[in-house]
Design an enzyme around this catalytic site. Structure first.
Site, PDB file in Angstrom:
ATOM      1  N   GLN A   1       0.887  -1.290  -0.152  1.00 55.80           N
ATOM      2  CA  GLN A   1      -0.574  -0.180  -0.305  1.00 55.80           C
ATOM      3  C   GLN A   1       1.008   1.443   0.202  1.00 55.80           C
ATOM      4  O   GLN A   1       0.608   2.744  -0.260  1.00 55.80           O
ATOM      5  CB  GLN A   1      -0.929  -0.036   1.402  1.00 55.80           C
ATOM      6  CG  GLN A   1      -2.384  -1.019   1.393  1.00 55.80           C
ATOM      7  CD  GLN A   1      -2.694  -0.995   0.272  1.00 55.80           C
ATOM      8  OE1 GLN A   1      -3.239   0.340  -0.321  1.00 55.80           O
ATOM      9  NE2 GLN A   1      -2.714  -1.663  -0.847  1.00 55.80           N
ATOM     10  N   ASN A   2       2.381   0.851  -0.140  1.00 51.01           N
ATOM     11  CA  ASN A   2       3.436   3.079   0.447  1.00 51.01           C
ATOM     12  C   ASN A   2       2.954   2.569  -1.181  1.00 51.01           C
ATOM     13  O   ASN A   2       3.530   2.542  -2.234  1.00 51.01           O
ATOM     14  CB  ASN A   2       4.163   2.106   0.105  1.00 51.01           C
ATOM     15  CG  ASN A   2       5.126   3.600   1.074  1.00 51.01           C
ATOM     16  OD1 ASN A   2       5.501   4.382   0.302  1.00 51.01           O
ATOM     17  ND2 ASN A   2       5.060   3.753   2.858  1.00 51.01           N
ATOM     18  N   GLN A   3       3.349   4.072  -1.364  1.00 46.52           N
ATOM     19  CA  GLN A   3       2.756   4.932  -3.043  1.00 46.52           C
ATOM     20  C   GLN A   3       4.206   5.322  -2.911  1.00 46.52           C
ATOM     21  O   GLN A   3       4.663   5.826  -4.525  1.00 46.52           O
ATOM     22  CB  GLN A   3       1.776   5.529  -3.090  1.00 46.52           C
ATOM     23  CG  GLN A   3       0.480   5.350  -2.233  1.00 46.52           C
ATOM     24  CD  GLN A   3      -0.665   6.814  -1.935  1.00 46.52           C
ATOM     25  OE1 GLN A   3      -0.078   7.255  -2.190  1.00 46.52           O
ATOM     26  NE2 GLN A   3      -1.710   6.050  -2.656  1.00 46.52           N
TER      27      GLN A   3
END
Length: 162
Positions: free
Chosen positions: A37-39
């Site tokens: 989920q880290n962008q």
């Protein structure tokens, strides 16, 4: 005590992106920004015009270094339950004295979020340009497009069409 990751760094790095400390997913994978989920990889991929999110980690590192961008964290080790920066306890700061010899053309330090950004004043005193950016973490709920605009304004990539 948890131990962080080695830097993505070489003598050609002109911009260093500093986070706070790797997430449990990143520590398990031994790769920066490994949480799905880290962008981070999506952001830099969009800014650099590279498919970073689709590449293997070793290729991601190669591409970043090819763009004169390094990655590291402000903390070398700490205690922490979970992944939130607010849960970091007993942190030990990385040895940034090595930057002058390992990255002699380094000019700018960009901080991936406010926790890492607490170190901006120290780096300015060392003669580096500094900039605190919105965190790429999923815990920072700013929309991706707004994060992208802020990172683009920092000089990553080319400006989009007006």
């Amino acid at each position: 005590m948890l131990h962080g990751l080695p830097p993505i760094l070489d003598a050609g790095v002109r911009t260093l992106i500093l986070g706070s400390f790797p997430s449990p997913a990143s520590l398990a994978a031994q790769a920066y920004y490994a949480h799905g989920q880290n962008q981070f990889w999506r952001l830099l991929g969009a800014l650099l015009g590279e498919p970073l999110a689709e590449l293997a980690y070793v290729e991601r590192q190669r591409v970043l270094l090819g763009h004169a961008i390094g990655v590291w964290d402000v903390y070398r080790q700490c205690r922490r339950e979970g992944a939130l920066d607010a849960a970091i306890e007993s942190p030990v700061v990385n040895d940034f004295g090595r930057l002058r010899s390992e990255a002699p053309v380094l000019q700018r330090i960009c901080f991936n979020g406010q926790t890492a950004g607490r170190f901006a004043a120290w780096f300015r005193q060392q003669g580096y340009e500094t900039l605190v950016l919105p965190s790429s973490s999923p815990a920072h709920t700013l929309a991706f497009e707004r994060k992208l605009l802020a990172w683009r304004a920092a000089g990553f990539g080319k400006p989009g069409p007006s």
